[in-house]
Structures are given as structure tokens and as C-alpha cells.
Scaffold this active site. Structure first.
Site, PDB file in Angstrom:
ATOM      1  N   GLU A   1     -51.921  43.407  31.582  1.00 15.89           N
ATOM      2  CA  GLU A   1     -51.292  44.476  31.468  1.00 15.89           C
ATOM      3  C   GLU A   1     -50.086  43.756  30.761  1.00 15.89           C
ATOM      4  O   GLU A   1     -49.585  45.448  29.661  1.00 15.89           O
ATOM      5  CB  GLU A   1     -50.540  43.680  32.487  1.00 15.89           C
ATOM      6  CG  GLU A   1     -48.703  45.146  32.672  1.00 15.89           C
ATOM      7  CD  GLU A   1     -47.602  43.931  33.775  1.00 15.89           C
ATOM      8  OE1 GLU A   1     -46.296  44.624  34.306  1.00 15.89           O
ATOM      9  OE2 GLU A   1     -48.116  43.260  34.934  1.00 15.89           O
TER      10      GLU A   1
ATOM     11  N   GLU B   1     -51.941  50.060  32.955  1.00 23.03           N
ATOM     12  CA  GLU B   1     -51.544  49.055  32.270  1.00 23.03           C
ATOM     13  C   GLU B   1     -52.124  47.687  31.731  1.00 23.03           C
ATOM     14  O   GLU B   1     -53.019  47.978  30.867  1.00 23.03           O
ATOM     15  CB  GLU B   1     -49.567  48.701  31.645  1.00 23.03           C
ATOM     16  CG  GLU B   1     -48.498  49.671  32.060  1.00 23.03           C
ATOM     17  CD  GLU B   1     -47.616  49.352  31.425  1.00 23.03           C
ATOM     18  OE1 GLU B   1     -46.778  49.771  30.713  1.00 23.03           O
ATOM     19  OE2 GLU B   1     -46.882  47.908  31.497  1.00 23.03           O
TER      20      GLU B   1
ATOM     21  N   ASP C   1     -48.368  48.882  36.907  1.00 26.16           N
ATOM     22  CA  ASP C   1     -48.801  47.918  36.133  1.00 26.16           C
ATOM     23  C   ASP C   1     -50.820  47.631  36.192  1.00 26.16           C
ATOM     24  O   ASP C   1     -51.226  46.828  35.021  1.00 26.16           O
ATOM     25  CB  ASP C   1     -48.639  46.437  37.482  1.00 26.16           C
ATOM     26  CG  ASP C   1     -46.835  46.145  36.679  1.00 26.16           C
ATOM     27  OD1 ASP C   1     -46.022  46.562  35.950  1.00 26.16           O
ATOM     28  OD2 ASP C   1     -46.353  44.973  37.861  1.00 26.16           O
TER      29      ASP C   1
ATOM     30  N   ASP D   1     -49.953  47.677  28.162  1.00 25.55           N
ATOM     31  CA  ASP D   1     -48.292  47.859  27.575  1.00 25.55           C
ATOM     32  C   ASP D   1     -48.438  48.342  25.989  1.00 25.55           C
ATOM     33  O   ASP D   1     -47.839  48.967  25.590  1.00 25.55           O
ATOM     34  CB  ASP D   1     -47.306  47.316  28.365  1.00 25.55           C
ATOM     35  CG  ASP D   1     -45.935  47.316  27.556  1.00 25.55           C
ATOM     36  OD1 ASP D   1     -45.299  48.248  27.880  1.00 25.55           O
ATOM     37  OD2 ASP D   1     -45.333  46.759  26.858  1.00 25.55           O
TER      38      ASP D   1
END
Length: 235
Positions: A50, A126, A123, A54
Site C-alpha cells: 500500500e 493502492e 488501501d 500510494d
């Protein structure tokens, strides 16, 4: 939503992850609650992926905005990037990919509707982006992100981070006064786990709907979807 019965190889084919990288995809779909409740399982969950996803998402969206909107200042680019990658948009993208069905969740999260929680879906998306980057590099990640966020990128000038309702109102009223109303059209679940569906109407016509665990969240999601729909009608 029930968990997908098939091996994630099917999902890997859909999103462009190589077969030899299935373990990375499985990690991206593993929520921390599953690892905590299953100590015999492999210890990896999706939080590190994640983090990586991101960063990759921010880079690609930032690059796209930089190229598409050459007159925007640094502040405008930052605000619009935040709006494009907000939790609601991430969760929406995850739903379109049906990621919720592939998640590995602990019993508690499963029982509380974790497969539909916007934060968990965001989440997971990502983390999947991180897995795509590790499998195919930045070009594979860029193709995936641009395809998934194409509408939001095209409509980025109309997005305002954190307040879709205000942004939608400003967008609609550029062409003149309009009656914009929100109404809750469905409410389900026990008191501790409510789910709401909100519809947004312009001059009596339903433009879009959205869902959330609060009325406010449902209305914000409806407004975000309505912006994309309204932009398409007026484009």
C-alpha cells in the site's frame, strides 16, 4: 459481497500481473486482520505494498496533471491530485475491479462488512498498484492507473479535495441557477453497521447515487459520481 472462489490468477490476468508474481498479488489482497487472526499463515499483509502503491499512484497522477494542465500552479496541481486520489475515488475504482471479492479478511472484518468498507477497498487498490509496479514496472502501472482514473483526470479541473458537494454545485451553476437536492433512498443494516444510499438530483432529475456508512459519506460519493456524469452530459 462474497469472496471470489477462484484463484487470484484470474484477477492477475485482468490487471496485467505476470503469473510468476501471483504471490505479490496475494499479499496485496491480504488485509492485516487476516494475518493477525491466522498466525499459521504467511506473515505478509498488504500495508507495505500500500505504501509503495500510494507513491506510484501519486507520481503517475501528478505527471498526468502536469502534462494535461500546463497553466496550473503548484498549489492547483497539489489540490487536484489530492482530489483525484481521494478515498472515495480509490474505493470506487476498487469496486469497478471487484477487488472486495478477492480480499483475505479476518473474521471480525468479514462479519462487519469489510469487503465494502471504503477505507479497506482504497488501501487494497493502492496495494494492487504496488504489485503491478513490482511485476511490470512503471509503464504497466501507468497504463493501469490512467485507464482506471481516466474520468477523474479528464474532469480534474472540476474536482475539489474533500468536498464533492460544493464542487458539484459550483460546476452545475456555471450554466445558471439549478435546484440541487440530495435524498437518502435506502438505509440498511443494524444500528452499529448502517449503510446508506443517497441520490443527487438536479432540477428533479436523478443524476447519480452513492453509498456510505453515514448519510454524509453517501452524499459525498453521489456528488463525486454526479460530477463525472454531468461533465459527460455537458462535454
Amino acid at each position: 459481497m462474497k469472496r471470489a472462489p477462484n484463484h487470484p490468477a484470474e484477477l492477475a490476468r485482468r490487471i496485467g500481473i505476470a503469473s510468476e508474481d501471483l504471490a505479490t498479488l496475494e499479499m496485496a489482497l491480504t488485509h492485516p486482520s487476516f494475518v493477525y487472526e491466522n498466525p499459521q499463515a504467511p506473515p505478509e499483509h498488504n500495508q507495505r505494498l500500500e505504501f509503495l502503491g500510494d507513491a506510484v499512484l501519486g507520481l503517475v497522477i501528478g505527471e498526468q496533471l502536469f502534462v494535461r494542465y500546463p497553466t496550473w500552479t503548484e498549489g492547483e496541481l497539489s489540490r487536484r491530485r489530492a482530489a483525484v486520489v481521494c478515498e472515495a475515488n480509490l474505493a470506487d475504482g476498487a469496486r469497478r475491479l471487484q477487488l472486495g471479492a478477492w480480499l483475505k479478511l479476518g473474521r471480525g472484518e468479514e462479519a462487519s462488512g469489510g469487503r465494502e468498507k471504503p477505507s479497506i477497498l482504497a488501501d487494497a487498490l493502492e496495494a494492487v498498484i504496488g504489485a503491478i509496479f513490482l511485476s511490470g514496472g512503471i509503464e504497466a502501472a501507468r497504463r493501469f492507473i490512467v485507464d482506471l482514473f481516466g474520468d477523474a483526470l479528464a474532469n480534474a479541473q472540476n474536482l475539489v479535495s474533500g468536498d464533492n458537494k460544493t464542487a458539484f454545485q459550483e460546476w452545475v451553476q456555471r450554466t445558471g441557477p439549478a435546484d440541487i437536492r440530495y435524498c437518502i433512498v435506502d438505509e440498511s443494516g443494524p444500528d452499529h453497521d448502517k449503510r446508506f444510499v443517497a441520490a443527487v438530483m438536479v432540477n428533479g432529475t436523478v443524476i447519480a447515487d452513492g453509498q456510505g456508512r453515514t448519510k454524509k459519506e453517501a452524499e459525498q460519493q453521489a456528488a463525486g459520481r454526479a460530477m463525472r456524469e454531468w461533465a459527460g452530459r455537458k462535454g
